[in-house]
Design a protein around this motif. Structure first.
Motif: not given
Length: 404
Positions: A24-30, A68-69
């Protein structure tokens, strides 16, 4: 470990050192790490379903990935499943790419038409050479008008430009061209090159051209006048006095009243001189019946055969290994009359002669290999009336060449 998810957030400095798995990098972004590479993904949940969308590789700036996220989150807030939109976009792109490739590969009319005619000849099983010849001749003419145009660029207007000058002045020729073009484009449509047939009549040409039935009422179809029986008798006697193979072929055709495709390619193994018959094989029968059509030979017809060279395969042997050409036979007739008559019209002369001399209609039609009556009548009337036809054709021959 490739399916493991590490909830602990990582920094960009650590990106190249992460082990296999999903990080995980941040919420929703992996970041998905596999032995094939490192790829950003966006994970979300909508309507109770867990989904993910690929965002690309790590060669992109992180700002682009986060943008994009955020765009995907915005779509989710609006109630749209971005996965479905991505799938739809990919489908559109694939379709567009396919259409682009199709346009690049699109054949021109001149490239496609010859092969299409070959297929039409096979599919329709034309009997004799005349119909196939007429198709190829007319398609060659169509190629002069449409040849360099891609199939999908040809419109109704292009077809109308060809047909309109002939439609009311020479309706039969115009309908021939329309029929040939329709057949070509119908195959192209079946092959997936085009979606609409520009030569189709209903819902297409009928919007810009008057109906054929209306044209027929105002411009009757012109037929060649048939030779009179006396004119044909004079021609038959002149033919007998000639020595050419073409003259003998034409005379044999007059005496047997068959179609040119039946006797012009006749072979010696189809002749039975003991029984005085000529058997036309099913392959040359226009009516497609599976049995030979047995033609009784008059005394005069046998005399014609006795004058022929029997060293070749064909009754009327041409140069080499082929029968005499139809043009030679046509010229043999044209040289003996100024009337605009055709070889096929000779059959009409025979029919008229039979009618004027009160000959049995059913027998005369059997001589012409015509079907008489409805399906029920034909089912019961299956006798080929060989003996009656023998008498009638001998009477016909005695009229034409009484001194033989």
């Amino acid at each position: 470990m490739s399916g493991s998810v590490y909830e602990k957030m990582f920094t960009l400095k650590q990106i190249t050192k992460l082990p296999a798995g999903i990080h995980r990098y941040e919420r929703g972004v992996y970041l998905r790490v596999t032995d094939k590479g490192r790829f950003w993904i966006f994970k979300y949940q909508i309507e109770g379903k867990r989904r993910e969308i690929g965002l690309g590789g790590i060669d992109q700036p992180i700002a682009a990935i986060l943008a994009k996220a955020e765009e995907l989150r915005s779509a989710i807030r609006d109630g749209t499943d971005p996965k479905e939109k991505v799938v739809e976009t990919k489908q559109v792109l694939r379709k567009s790419k396919k259409e682009s490739q199709k346009r690049a590969d699109m054949p021109t009319f001149e490239e496609y038409a010859p092969g299409a005619v070959d297929r039409i000849v096979y599919l329709r099983q034309f009997v004799g050479e005349n119909t196939e010849y007429a198709w190829r001749r007319d398609v060659d003419i169509l190629c002069r008008h449409l040849g360099d145009l891609p199939l999908n660029a040809i419109t109704r207007s292009d077809i109308v430009k060809i047909l309109e000058p002939l439609w009311t002045t020479h309706p039969r020729r115009a309908r021939d061209f329309q029929s040939r073009a329709y057949g070509i484009f119908n195959l192209a449509k079946g092959d997936g090159w085009i979606n609409r047939n520009p030569a189709e009549w209903k819902g297409n040409l009928d919007a810009v051209l008057p109906s054929p039935s209306l044209v027929r009422r105002t411009v009757p179809v012109k037929h060649y006048a048939a030779l009179s029986a006396d004119e044909l008798k004079a021609i038959a006697q002149k033919l007998w006095n000639q020595e050419t193979t073409a003259a003998m072929a034409l005379l044999f055709g007059i005496l047997t009243v068959g179609r040119k495709s039946e006797w012009l390619r006749g072979t010696w193994d189809e002749i039975d001189l003991a029984e005085k018959t000529f058997s036309v094989p099913p392959a040359r029968r226009k009516d497609k019946k599976p049995t030979p059509h047995v033609v009784p030979l008059s005394r005069q017809a046998v005399s014609v055969l006795n004058r022929l060279d029997t060293s070749g395969k064909y009754l009327f042997q041409g140069r080499g290994t082929v029968p005499v050409g139809r043009d030679a036979v046509r010229n043999a007739l044209a040289s003996l009359t100024d009337s605009p008559s055709t070889i096929h019209g000779i059959r009409s002369t025979f029919s008229d002669w039979c009618a004027r001399n009160d000959k049995n209609f059913l027998v005369s039609e059997k001589c012409l290999m015509h079907a008489v009556g409805n399906a029920v009548f034909q089912a019961y009337q299956r006798d080929d009336l060989l003996d009656q036809r023998r008498v009638l054709l001998q009477e016909w021959a005695d009229f034409l060449l009484p001194d033989l």
